[in-house]
Enzyme design. Structure first.
Site, short mmCIF file in Angstrom:
data_model
loop_
_atom_site.label_atom_id
_atom_site.label_comp_id
_atom_site.label_asym_id
_atom_site.label_seq_id
_atom_site.Cartn_x
_atom_site.Cartn_y
_atom_site.Cartn_z
N HIS A 1 15.97 -99.28 69.26
CA HIS A 1 16.63 -97.98 69.20
C HIS A 1 16.10 -97.14 70.37
CE1 HIS A 1 17.39 -93.90 67.58
NE2 HIS A 1 18.24 -94.45 66.74
N ASP B 1 8.38 -100.37 64.07
CA ASP B 1 9.35 -99.38 63.59
C ASP B 1 10.02 -99.93 62.34
OD1 ASP B 1 11.56 -97.81 63.08
OD2 ASP B 1 12.59 -98.29 64.95
N GLN C 1 14.57 -99.22 59.62
CA GLN C 1 15.67 -100.00 59.04
C GLN C 1 15.21 -101.01 58.00
OE1 GLN C 1 18.89 -99.42 59.46
NE2 GLN C 1 18.42 -97.72 60.83
N LYS D 1 16.16 -92.79 55.13
CA LYS D 1 16.72 -94.14 55.03
C LYS D 1 16.46 -94.75 53.65
CE LYS D 1 17.22 -94.29 59.67
NZ LYS D 1 18.48 -94.30 60.41
N CYS E 1 22.64 -95.68 69.29
CA CYS E 1 21.36 -95.40 69.95
C CYS E 1 20.65 -96.69 70.33
CB CYS E 1 20.46 -94.53 69.06
SG CYS E 1 21.06 -92.86 68.81
#
Length: 404
Positions: free
Chosen positions: A121, A198, A201, A224, A362
């Site tokens: 991203h 990260d 997600q 999220k 993104c």
């Protein structure tokens, strides 16, 4: 038993209509919806004990402080951090990434190297580019293949004694690819590099164990995970958080202030300057409670069913191409209709009450790799149904008919 119809009753927004059609919400990779149980916690905070935390002796402040710190403990337990003070409250994943990138400005020099992946991203690219500009370090990229998987043999070649930080996402937001982070972390540690993952997600779908992963930093966002926007967390190993300088100066993050010198508070407050998003932190804890009550194994299994069902149904549409066909992926499908711009498809779907994401998500380097302007992205959550997938498929067919 996993009962999706029962679960859907927890989400008030799923009862509304969009353009006179029942809402079919398939933009979960951008933000998940919020159950009534979490909404009630937010309302209760502002209705009954809204106060600033940590510094007040009055009852409301103590109640708010207790609830906020209890949320930190919930997050610690959920991610299996060794200490509660290894959980830093942030405004979201991007904040956590920038906090670490800012801190590493003190450690990097000309000739040092940072490794990121081709699947990142923009929030996982730009801060490291800025860090390289400040420090003179070099940014290197793990390439991807046409299936949307990282090429691990190339990663091995990139690693060296000059590698100081490796940064990859756990799951690609654009393609749904689940990256082999266990291997990535292990190989990075062999050359003495720190690793930041990260998890924006991944955390809605799986339950990461940061100690088992032996990861140095892990970041995610509450929105999220059925929680509020503007709230997230950074996990960092205690030894790393003690090394990093404060990201921001202000109240709460200090031990003592004079005009001659300031000393900083202990972890986690060293990184939590100013009045935090108190309600957001408490609601984040409530959202984790909600998802754990359903169970992440049940969530993962059901979402995989949806992914398989939707992949097969969409693949049967002539002229539809799916981008991201990794062997290991989560419930995200990025696709295009031949000769039709993804924005136009998304616009038609919206008129039918179907919320999807269109564009580069993104993740422009991913789109550049495929030589496309963007995709239509349908991302599924545990409260979606196969009937909603059918509605999506019929909507895509109608868009194709109207736009061809």
């Amino acid at each position: 038993m996993f009962n999706v119809e029962h679960i859907r009753q927890d989400f008030p927004i799923l009862n509304r209509q969009v353009n006179s059609k029942p809402l079919v919400y398939l933009d979960n990779a951008a933000t998940s919806q919020t159950p009534q149980q979490v909404i009630d916690v937010i309302v209760d905070y502002y209705s009954t004990y809204n106060a600033n935390i940590h510094r007040g002796v009055h009852s409301l402040s103590q109640e708010a402080t207790d609830a906020y710190e209890q949320a930190r403990l919930k997050i610690q337990n959920h991610f299996n951090a060794k200490f509660a003070h290894e959980i830093i409250f942030t405004s979201g994943t991007t904040h956590g990434i920038n906090l670490v990138a800012n801190g590493f400005s003190n450690f990097l020099k000309q000739g040092d190297e940072i490794i990121v992946s081709a699947l990142e991203h923009h929030s996982n690219i730009v801060p490291w580019q800025m860090l390289c500009e400040r420090s003179g370090a070099t940014l290197k990229v793990i390439p991807m293949n046409t299936e949307g998987e990282l090429i691990m043999s190339e990663y091995d070649k990139l690693l060296s004694a000059n590698t100081k930080l490796v940064f990859v996402n756990h799951i690609s937001n654009a393609l749904g690819t689940i990256n082999p982070i266990e291997y990535i972390i292990e190989k990075a540690h062999e050359v003495g590099s720190a690793v930041l993952i990260d998890g924006a997600q991944s955390c809605p779908h799986i339950k990461p164990d940061v100690q088992a992963l032996d990861v140095d930093f892990y970041v995610t966002s509450a929105h999220k995970m059925c929680g509020p926007t503007g709230q997230g967390m950074l996990y960092g190993k205690e030894e790393w958080l003690k090394k990093l300088p404060p990201y921001q100066g202000g109240g709460e993050m200090i031990a003592e202030v004079t005009f001659q010198k300031t000393t900083y508070a202990d972890l986690p407050h060293k990184f939590e300057a100013g009045t935090p998003n108190i309600c957001g932190g408490i609601a984040f804890g409530a959202a984790i409670d909600y998802m754990n009550a359903i169970g992440f194994d049940a969530i993962s299994n059901y979402e995989h069913e949806l992914l398989d069902y939707a992949t097969e149904a969409l693949s049967n549409i002539e002229g539809l191409k799916i981008y991201g066909t990794a062997k290991h992926k989560t419930s995200v499908i990025s696709f295009n209709l031949e000769g039709i711009h993804p924005y136009d498809v998304g616009t038609i779907l919206d008129k039918l009450g179907i919320a999807v994401r269109t564009g580069h998500h993104c993740a422009q380097p991913v789109m550049d790799f495929y030589k496309i302007p963007g995709t239509v992205r349908a991302s599924f959550a545990f409260y979606n149904t196969k009937e909603e997938v059918d509605t999506l498929v019929n909507g895509v067919k109608k868009a194709k008919m109207m736009l061809s």
